[in-house]
Design an enzyme around this catalytic site. Sequence first.
Site, mmCIF file in Angstrom:
data_model
loop_
_atom_site.group_PDB
_atom_site.id
_atom_site.type_symbol
_atom_site.label_atom_id
_atom_site.label_comp_id
_atom_site.label_asym_id
_atom_site.label_seq_id
_atom_site.Cartn_x
_atom_site.Cartn_y
_atom_site.Cartn_z
ATOM 1 C CG PHE A 127 47.881 52.830 34.690
ATOM 2 C CD1 PHE A 127 47.123 53.193 33.603
ATOM 3 C CD2 PHE A 127 47.534 51.678 35.383
ATOM 4 C CE1 PHE A 127 46.033 52.431 33.199
ATOM 5 C CE2 PHE A 127 46.451 50.909 34.988
ATOM 6 C CZ PHE A 127 45.694 51.285 33.897
ATOM 7 C CD GLN A 186 46.923 47.414 44.108
ATOM 8 O OE1 GLN A 186 46.725 46.825 43.057
ATOM 9 N NE2 GLN A 186 47.916 48.272 44.264
ATOM 10 C CG HIS A 194 41.553 49.302 41.774
ATOM 11 N ND1 HIS A 194 40.888 50.461 41.461
ATOM 12 C CD2 HIS A 194 42.333 49.009 40.700
ATOM 13 C CE1 HIS A 194 41.250 50.852 40.244
ATOM 14 N NE2 HIS A 194 42.124 49.989 39.763
ATOM 15 C CG LEU A 232 38.761 47.427 38.562
ATOM 16 C CD1 LEU A 232 39.189 47.710 39.983
ATOM 17 C CD2 LEU A 232 39.913 46.835 37.780
ATOM 18 C CD GLU A 237 45.978 53.165 38.441
ATOM 19 O OE1 GLU A 237 45.803 52.241 39.267
ATOM 20 O OE2 GLU A 237 47.063 53.702 38.250
ATOM 21 N NE ARG A 296 45.789 50.194 40.704
ATOM 22 C CZ ARG A 296 45.753 49.152 39.902
ATOM 23 N NH1 ARG A 296 45.914 47.937 40.392
ATOM 24 N NH2 ARG A 296 45.561 49.308 38.614
ATOM 25 C CG HIS A 347 42.417 45.170 42.206
ATOM 26 N ND1 HIS A 347 41.523 44.735 41.257
ATOM 27 C CD2 HIS A 347 43.514 45.593 41.530
ATOM 28 C CE1 HIS A 347 42.068 44.892 40.056
ATOM 29 N NE2 HIS A 347 43.278 45.395 40.192
ATOM 30 N NE ARG A 388 48.758 44.583 40.650
ATOM 31 C CZ ARG A 388 47.929 45.050 39.715
ATOM 32 N NH1 ARG A 388 48.409 45.689 38.660
ATOM 33 N NH2 ARG A 388 46.625 44.891 39.816
HETATM 34 C C1 LIG Z 1 39.101 43.290 37.250
HETATM 35 C C2 LIG Z 1 40.609 43.243 37.168
HETATM 36 C C3 LIG Z 1 41.274 44.105 36.328
HETATM 37 C C4 LIG Z 1 42.675 44.074 36.252
HETATM 38 N N1 LIG Z 1 43.304 44.948 35.409
HETATM 39 C C5 LIG Z 1 44.657 44.895 35.296
HETATM 40 C C6 LIG Z 1 45.340 45.741 34.370
HETATM 41 O O1 LIG Z 1 44.733 46.521 33.638
HETATM 42 N N2 LIG Z 1 46.687 45.645 34.301
HETATM 43 C C7 LIG Z 1 47.405 44.783 35.073
HETATM 44 O O2 LIG Z 1 48.624 44.746 34.967
HETATM 45 N N3 LIG Z 1 46.769 43.944 35.941
HETATM 46 C C8 LIG Z 1 45.426 43.975 36.063
HETATM 47 N N4 LIG Z 1 44.790 43.123 36.935
HETATM 48 C C9 LIG Z 1 45.575 42.077 37.629
HETATM 49 C C10 LIG Z 1 45.941 40.966 36.639
HETATM 50 O O3 LIG Z 1 44.888 40.760 35.739
HETATM 51 C C11 LIG Z 1 46.224 39.637 37.350
HETATM 52 O O4 LIG Z 1 47.094 39.817 38.425
HETATM 53 C C12 LIG Z 1 46.860 38.631 36.383
HETATM 54 O O5 LIG Z 1 46.117 38.554 35.187
HETATM 55 C C13 LIG Z 1 46.966 37.268 37.036
HETATM 56 O O6 LIG Z 1 47.326 36.311 36.072
HETATM 57 P P1 LIG Z 1 47.635 34.825 36.497
HETATM 58 O O7 LIG Z 1 48.025 34.114 35.260
HETATM 59 O O8 LIG Z 1 48.555 34.836 37.638
HETATM 60 O O9 LIG Z 1 46.233 34.256 37.069
HETATM 61 P P2 LIG Z 1 44.756 34.144 36.481
HETATM 62 O O10 LIG Z 1 44.598 34.782 35.166
HETATM 63 O O11 LIG Z 1 43.844 34.580 37.578
HETATM 64 O O12 LIG Z 1 44.585 32.578 36.270
HETATM 65 C C14 LIG Z 1 44.514 31.666 37.326
HETATM 66 C C15 LIG Z 1 44.328 30.262 36.786
HETATM 67 O O13 LIG Z 1 44.461 29.308 37.838
HETATM 68 C C16 LIG Z 1 43.490 28.321 37.717
HETATM 69 N N5 LIG Z 1 43.244 27.715 39.034
HETATM 70 C C17 LIG Z 1 43.157 28.353 40.240
HETATM 71 N N6 LIG Z 1 42.913 27.459 41.214
HETATM 72 C C18 LIG Z 1 42.864 26.238 40.635
HETATM 73 C C19 LIG Z 1 42.649 24.916 41.118
HETATM 74 N N7 LIG Z 1 42.427 24.655 42.411
HETATM 75 N N8 LIG Z 1 42.662 23.901 40.221
HETATM 76 C C20 LIG Z 1 42.876 24.142 38.908
HETATM 77 N N9 LIG Z 1 43.083 25.368 38.401
HETATM 78 C C21 LIG Z 1 43.080 26.405 39.245
HETATM 79 C C22 LIG Z 1 42.291 29.053 37.149
HETATM 80 O O14 LIG Z 1 41.417 28.147 36.523
HETATM 81 C C23 LIG Z 1 42.966 30.012 36.155
HETATM 82 O O15 LIG Z 1 43.149 29.380 34.910
HETATM 83 C C24 LIG Z 1 43.399 43.146 37.030
HETATM 84 C C25 LIG Z 1 42.722 42.278 37.864
HETATM 85 C C26 LIG Z 1 41.341 42.340 37.968
HETATM 86 C C27 LIG Z 1 40.655 41.415 38.930
#
Ligand SMILES: Cc1cc2nc3c(=O)[nH]c(=O)nc-3n(C[C@H](O)[C@H](O)[C@H](O)COP(=O)(O)OP(=O)(O)OC[C@H]3O[C@@H](n4cnc5c(N)ncnc54)[C@H](O)[C@@H]3O)c2cc1C
Length: 575
Positions: free
Chosen positions: A119, A234, A236, A246, A249, A280, A347, A389
């Site tokens: 990566f 960030q 992407h 997306l 990468e 990125r 992103h 990141r």
């Molecule tokens: C398309 C894409 C591809 C990616 N690929 C990679 C990768 O290959 N490798 C990597 O390391 N990272 C990657 N990332 C980044 C990574 O996926 C995220 O940063 C990470 O998964 C975030 O996890 P989280 O648990 O913080 O939040 P999330 O998985 O976004 O979960 C957020 C939660 O909060 C809840 N929530 C939010 N607001 C409220 C509210 N007001 N009331 C109740 N619930 C709420 C939602 O329902 C959800 O359950 C990618 C991101 C994207 C967008």
Amino acid sequence: MTCDIPNIYEYDVVIVGAGLAGLAAAIECKKAGLKICVISKIHPLRSHSGAAQGGINAALREDDAKSHEFDTVKGGDYLGDQSAIKLLCDRAPETIRYIENMGAVFSRESSGVIAQRQFGGQSKPRACYAKDRTGLTCLQTFYEQADRLGVEFCEEFFVGDLLFDADRNKVYGITAMKIKDGAFSVFNARAVLFAMGGYARCYEINSNAHANTGDALSIALRRGLSLEDMEFVQFHPTGLNPSGILISEAARGEGGRLFNSKNERFMSRYAPKKMELAPRDVVSRAIETEIAEGRGAGENKDAVWLDLTHLGEDLIAAKLPELRDLAITFQGLDMVKDRVMIRATAHYSMGGIPTDIDARVKRDETAAIVEGFYAAGECACVSVHGANRLGANSLLEAALFGRVAGETIAKDMANLTLKNADKSDAAGFMAEVDRLLTQNGNESVAKLRAELQKSMTKNVGVFRDQERLAKQKEIIKDIRDRFKKARLTDKSARYNTELFEALEFGHMLDFSALIVEGALRREESRGAHYRTDFPDRDDAKFLRHTFAALDKNGEVKVAYAPVDIGDHKPQKRSY
Ligand SMILES: Cc1cc2nc3c(=O)[nH]c(=O)nc-3n(C[C@H](O)[C@H](O)[C@H](O)COP(=O)(O)OP(=O)(O)OC[C@H]3O[C@@H](n4cnc5c(N)ncnc54)[C@H](O)[C@@H]3O)c2cc1C
């Protein structure tokens, strides 16, 4: 719509967010025997973690954590806090084993060892992956295990407020509204964890799920708490043009190349050593420069080509099947034989709710801890990513610091008291909903949101300058005034999506003002924050974290805090 008398619930721990961070914390808290509940506004398996494609980093086998640590510090342009980065990298191999022991199946080499792909910005291939469905594999596994342990879920509950006693510096619960029927609830708890994900939906061109509206940020902000490093968003490099969806990468990790309309492999001008595998921020700026200087491809000359055709169908089918499907669906182009059109897409959010390395929330730049309040995952800023990141470090952060949050809460529990909440605690959120449903005017939320998103992409995007940022500040003020005259047509209680979109839009407006203010005041270029009028990094003035909050008049106030520098002293960053 009626504003019912709220239901009151009581837990040891309320976790808001059912992505990787929330679920990892839930598993730890449940194992520690705590009474917990996980709240999510969407079904847990629709959390954005499930969209992650490319991988999750760890230095395995002959690789070493110190090298992962250095790459992460350098990738973040020296703004990352080095104790947190050390923890991230030291515990990464153990995190991969933890995920695997729970049942996630990573892709393997023919010898049987976990396969790892290269990566950007990493000196070794260290992204472990499950084809290009890494996030989904991890999320499903975490959800299954949480369910197996009997974790209680409140899904389709929209959290709207944090119960915070500012005088005692103590968080004691949250208020929420059930999406199905509009009923309000007060969740009283000894500990609250925010694991509510990122906020790139405030940009027009973005890679994020619709739910990524940064509610956590504004909820904390409205309670007088500070947010850290919000200007670092960030972009992407490879979003499909024009949707921004997306292309991971992983595509460049497997050997993808970038070309402009003159068929030049232009990265040789910007990062001669790392080429497409520079970090990125570097690649995004290169792409946007090619487009700005007239070497863009496609009908509108607003994209560049990503070429994978030399990789062959077998490799693409084995390692990048989702990406191929996405390009076929959204561009009608098949990566096996066609180049696809890409450009930078908003992103990821490096900034967020400030925490210490144990996931305890800091109230402001003094680093004083808020009792009973924790944050982890993308909505938090433990500052492992600094100003930029590196790919595949975020799933790692969410899984690891989610787990750390669970461990810390279990440790702290003996000292956390319950402050009894009652129905009056729902008053703030109920009033906000009531105002939105009853205010009269002729503004449409959808139109205001489009204006915010378009202007954020234009004025606070890959390239920034004083003039555009100052203009954006005025635009946000204007939209804020007009939002007070927004009229909702749906007044019903059942599945009122118009209402929830308005609440989310209010959140986007609030934290966007902090992105702009932080960017305006940071008169330097560092990582993802690039000022054309201040193109150099300025360590003397700006090797420090931005802490921003709202004052009594709703104006953004800014303070700064030092960066935790460890073994890696700031150097010039080149690739
Ligand atoms: C398309 C894409 C591809 C990616 N690929 C990679 C990768 O290959 N490798 C990597 O390391 N990272 C990657 N990332 C980044 C990574 O996926 C995220 O940063 C990470 O998964 C975030 O996890 P989280 O648990 O913080 O939040 P999330 O998985 O976004 O979960 C957020 C939660 O909060 C809840 N929530 C939010 N607001 C409220 C509210 N007001 N009331 C109740 N619930 C709420 C939602 O329902 C959800 O359950 C990618 C991101 C994207 C967008």
